[in-house]
Motif scaffolding. Structure first.
Motif, short mmCIF file in Angstrom:
data_model
loop_
_atom_site.label_atom_id
_atom_site.label_comp_id
_atom_site.label_asym_id
_atom_site.label_seq_id
_atom_site.Cartn_x
_atom_site.Cartn_y
_atom_site.Cartn_z
N SER A 1 3.04 2.55 9.45
CA SER A 1 2.93 1.10 9.59
C SER A 1 3.93 0.66 10.64
O SER A 1 4.75 1.43 11.13
CB SER A 1 3.21 0.36 8.28
OG SER A 1 4.51 -0.17 8.26
N LYS B 1 0.10 2.56 0.86
CA LYS B 1 -1.16 2.00 1.34
C LYS B 1 -0.98 0.89 2.36
O LYS B 1 -1.52 -0.23 2.21
CB LYS B 1 -1.97 1.45 0.15
CG LYS B 1 -2.29 2.52 -0.89
CD LYS B 1 -3.54 2.16 -1.64
CE LYS B 1 -3.95 3.30 -2.56
NZ LYS B 1 -5.20 2.99 -3.27
N PRO B 2 -0.24 1.14 3.41
CA PRO B 2 0.00 0.06 4.37
C PRO B 2 -1.28 -0.43 5.04
O PRO B 2 -1.38 -1.61 5.36
CB PRO B 2 0.94 0.71 5.39
CG PRO B 2 0.81 2.17 5.19
CD PRO B 2 0.43 2.38 3.77
N TYR B 3 -2.27 0.45 5.24
CA TYR B 3 -3.49 -0.01 5.91
C TYR B 3 -4.29 -0.92 4.98
O TYR B 3 -4.92 -1.87 5.44
CB TYR B 3 -4.32 1.16 6.41
CG TYR B 3 -3.59 1.94 7.48
CD1 TYR B 3 -3.22 1.33 8.67
CD2 TYR B 3 -3.22 3.27 7.29
CE1 TYR B 3 -2.52 2.01 9.65
CE2 TYR B 3 -2.52 3.97 8.27
CZ TYR B 3 -2.17 3.33 9.45
OH TYR B 3 -1.46 4.00 10.40
N GLN B 4 -4.27 -0.64 3.69
CA GLN B 4 -4.92 -1.54 2.74
C GLN B 4 -4.21 -2.90 2.76
O GLN B 4 -4.86 -3.94 2.80
CB GLN B 4 -4.87 -0.91 1.33
CG GLN B 4 -5.59 -1.73 0.27
CD GLN B 4 -7.08 -1.87 0.51
OE1 GLN B 4 -7.71 -0.94 1.02
NE2 GLN B 4 -7.65 -3.03 0.22
N GLN B 5 -2.88 -2.83 2.77
CA GLN B 5 -2.11 -4.07 2.86
C GLN B 5 -2.45 -4.84 4.13
O GLN B 5 -2.62 -6.06 4.12
CB GLN B 5 -0.61 -3.76 2.89
CG GLN B 5 0.01 -3.28 1.59
CD GLN B 5 1.52 -3.09 1.77
OE1 GLN B 5 2.24 -4.01 2.17
NE2 GLN B 5 2.03 -1.91 1.47
N ALA B 6 -2.52 -4.11 5.24
CA ALA B 6 -2.80 -4.75 6.53
C ALA B 6 -4.18 -5.39 6.53
O ALA B 6 -4.38 -6.50 7.03
CB ALA B 6 -2.70 -3.72 7.66
N ARG C 1 -4.18 -8.58 4.50
CA ARG C 1 -3.48 -9.69 5.17
C ARG C 1 -4.25 -10.19 6.38
O ARG C 1 -3.91 -11.21 6.96
CB ARG C 1 -2.07 -9.21 5.57
CG ARG C 1 -1.19 -10.28 6.19
CD ARG C 1 -0.94 -11.42 5.20
NE ARG C 1 -0.27 -12.56 5.85
CZ ARG C 1 -0.92 -13.50 6.51
NH1 ARG C 1 -2.23 -13.48 6.61
NH2 ARG C 1 -0.25 -14.49 7.06
N ALA D 1 6.96 -4.30 8.60
CA ALA D 1 5.81 -4.84 7.90
C ALA D 1 5.19 -3.75 7.04
O ALA D 1 5.22 -2.58 7.42
CB ALA D 1 4.77 -5.36 8.90
N PHE D 2 4.63 -4.11 5.93
CA PHE D 2 3.87 -3.20 5.08
C PHE D 2 4.67 -1.97 4.68
O PHE D 2 4.25 -0.83 4.85
CB PHE D 2 2.59 -2.77 5.79
CG PHE D 2 1.78 -3.93 6.27
CD1 PHE D 2 1.41 -4.93 5.38
CD2 PHE D 2 1.43 -4.06 7.59
CE1 PHE D 2 0.67 -6.02 5.81
CE2 PHE D 2 0.71 -5.15 8.04
CZ PHE D 2 0.32 -6.13 7.15
N ILE E 1 -2.30 -3.31 14.23
CA ILE E 1 -1.61 -2.40 13.32
C ILE E 1 -0.75 -1.47 14.16
O ILE E 1 -0.99 -1.28 15.34
CB ILE E 1 -2.56 -1.59 12.41
CG1 ILE E 1 -3.58 -0.84 13.27
CG2 ILE E 1 -3.24 -2.50 11.41
CD1 ILE E 1 -4.43 0.10 12.45
N ASP F 1 11.80 4.24 4.18
CA ASP F 1 11.25 3.26 5.12
C ASP F 1 12.34 2.55 5.92
O ASP F 1 12.06 1.56 6.59
CB ASP F 1 10.38 2.20 4.43
CG ASP F 1 9.13 2.78 3.81
OD1 ASP F 1 8.82 3.95 4.10
OD2 ASP F 1 8.46 2.06 3.07
#
Lengths: 278, 278, 278, 278
Positions: free
Chosen positions: C188, C197-202, C205, C192-193, C210, C222
């Motif tokens: 990510s 599951k950052p892509y799910q979060q992205a 939102r 951010a994120f 990305i 992180d």
């Protein structure tokens, strides 16, 4: 021959493109550009149809209403210049960019007025023969100040309200008054660095990229459907102030692009997201 | 339930979207994605329709033929893995990138074989259990060499022929044999630096950006419809060799992206240009 | 004639560039490239000096120690191929990219071994005649598993440990064992994120961009000094899975670039930030 | 305490960084930023040294002249606002961008005057209280027209002359009069689309990227050392006019960035190339 844009936003169903373009065809309207998107997870259909011809709006919309599934929203928008009011605080970069793009014809919009809670940008605005209203917030409750602003904005009946670095938080009442019509530029790459001093935050975190986000305003500060984002590369040599300066460049580009997309009726709001036909 | 893509390329006329999507609707096919473009100057209409359902290809195409104007081309392509043959000389970067993307599933294609006029890339290709054919060009007329290549390629009956840094000029006969099916990566940002040693040329000109171009091959060397282009920033610190190395990175990205667009049936050839639905 | 890189990291003082380059000059070493940066807020000086000549390391470092202010760190690194161990879980894209770049010579590094907590990537690694070690984590405490990994890694005495989509959290003991030598790719655009599951979060939102972040690993998941970041534009048409797929492309590019910067001794760690001389 | 920039451009030799920074150190000047580059193929050394302290220019330059090899050029430039004259024809975008950046403080420069061969931009310029001179070229030989322009420009004694979409070819005499001081924005990605109507050319070639180039002007039209270039992605949907409009956006960004680099003394001319310390 007129040009209009038909915007359809409805539950998905089989044959929607056929139905809608059929109706346009029967009305002898020429489709010059068509974009559609289906959110299959949520079963929602979005279509933007640029049309040319002689329009009978009433019968066209009636025909559509008969054909579209329940829960459909459709709108027939005359293409043509929209009217906006800008709100500013002290920073000139976004305001200046929009003023100049408008002057040079790069952005096709009528800036009806600019409202500032400070007055240092008044001379710039008046260079372009646009009214500037100074509504200082000192010694006022937020609600009182916003009432004065609303009273002023409503005089101009703008299609959109553009927060061009307006640095005050808005009450839910204000946001509700201009629902889905307020566009903000957030000085960060949302959802990173939410809140105050994002460039200072970015500097301290040692990031290599900073960005900006244009979004519709909802009650939730720093939330709201994102219209456009972009970034700029930075490095260790950037102080927090240099990052802020680089950020101003992205901010104005992102806000201008978002504004153009909205003015050209390319943006659907879809829950907390957007569908943007570029 | 099957998935197919309908490609329509015809003279523009009123109501084409309606007619085509109507026919799909009558065939109970669901449009999952539709893109169209009208070249108004040339009066040409292009549409890519992704469909889902149970297909009766014959009657669907018959219905379309009745509805479409004279001069229309239409094609119903089963979605699914295509087959390609790669041609290489000595450089590994484009080949390696495609092999790896194919292996990891990032690119959905069957690499039927690789043909090289040199053999240094044979071990790399064979790691992936793909046949490599060495067809040396030494002491052969160009036509003779190409006959051997054609004989080999045709055995595999590929959908497309990918020149992954194949550094020999092709005869018109070869190009004609695979008309609109040969994709090349040009090691420059066409039309800048046409011809040999583009990175040396770029270095001497002191450019600040270098690029790469993926295009269909036509008789005219370095011409042919452009599918995809991209660039990379360089500066005074780059030697001609460093530019070349940076260039290899853009080349492989641009070729991979072009290949994916072509494999997904997103590219129409339109005279010496392309229409690419991304 | 040898090539080495001198890295200086010390409290700022007047005349540091003069002092250091003087000493090099007296040693008859040629400066082929010099980069320096002063963090004026924190009074810290960083310099990377690429040198050519005949080195007497001991006297050169002695001379420097006499000249540099108290608290200085300096290192003379032979230019030349470094050794790394890669750690992976199941995803091939970052691993494959590094293997191929290494094979084609685009990345100058020795991959001593690859360690996976799953074994599906073993065949890919072995194609390139590199040892793959499967260390399953099932039924093991994190500390036990990490002991086995450390035992293996240390056999190869790598300069750096590259987490090429190694999806397990690391204990502080593990991180401490390879201090400032573990490089991770975070899927990510930090900050951010953060988290899973950052892509799910992205996707949820509704972002329009990305990104990916390569960073040194510290105890704080992180967190850790950022080496390189980049982004890719997405739109409403991207599902969470499509965002994830686009993300893989950025991830591998960012990790490769970060790795190259580190291998070329271009990265200083400076608190929780980095100084990167590109 | 003053700030100045020392620019050194000389044949390469061992110990140059040491010699130059030594002299600065002896003069008790603090090096706040140092950049150097050696063109090893041509044996040429370039260094930009940002200094802080109390300057004795005469003795500093004398000391440098003793230390530097024959054929050295060195310049000590006070940091501080430079003066430019802009030349325009009819298009507002580059001019407007520079005026606004100057007004908002994003660009630190004094615009002494604007000269146009047309007068439609006069109202815009005068909004900012900057003199506009209309020098029509009708019925004049090129040389006559340029004499009038030179006479005007020289009154303002500008450091640089900025061609902000000045669409007339310049005689060699004019160029020689302001040698290495004229900056032009070329409305294409040089060396592609040299000459007239580059966007029409780009459209016909079906390119997927268009660009702009800022360069110093030399006798050779469309040649001259490149300072900065950038590009923007386009697709089949762009008409020649839409490409031209997208191009205007890149043009203004590239010209502004080039101008800033030149004003901050970051650009060395090196034959037909530049060395740019960013």
């Amino acid at each position: 021959m007129e040009k209009k844009i038909l915007l359809t936003d409805c539950p998905d169903a089989k044959g929607l493109i056929a139905k809608i373009t059929n109706i346009c065809y029967k009305h002898q309207l020429n489709v010059t550009k068509n974009d559609e998107f289906v959110d299959r997870a949520q079963g929602r259909f979005f279509m933007r149809t640029a049309l040319e011809g002689n329009f009978n709006d009433t019968t066209l919309l009636e025909d559509l209403d008969l054909a579209l599934p329940e829960g459909a929203e459709r709108k027939l928008v005359p293409s043509g210049r929209k009217r906006v009011v800008l709100m500013v605080t002290k920073e000139a970069h976004c305001l200046g960019d929009i003023l100049m793009k408008c002057y040079s014809g790069a952005l096709d919009v009528e800036i009806a007025a600019v409202i500032g809670n400070h007055n240092n940008l008044q001379p710039l605005v008046e260079k372009f023969d646009i009214p500037f209203h100074w509504v200082p917030a000192d010694n006022l409750e937020r609600a009182q100040h916003e009432e004065q602003v609303i009273e002023l904005v409503d005089r101009y009946a703008p299609d959109y309200l553009i927060l061009a670095k307006y640095m005050r938080v808005l009450n839910p009442e204000f946001v509700a008054h201009y629902q889905k019509r307020i566009i903000n530029i957030h000085h960060s790459f949302l959802p990173a660095f939410i809140g105050a001093k994002p460039y200072q935050q970015a500097f301290e975190r040692g990031v290599k990229i900073i960005g900006a986000t244009a979004h519709f305003v909802t009650d939730d500060l720093d939330e709201g459907p994102i219209i456009e984002q972009d970034v700029i590369h930075v490095d260790h040599g950037y102080s927090a102030e240099a990052m802020s300066s680089a950020g101003r460049d992205v901010e104005k580009q992102v806000l201008s692009r978002a504004l153009q997309l909205v003015l050209e009726e390319r943006v659907f709001i879809h829950g907390n997201r957007t569908v943007v036909f570029k």
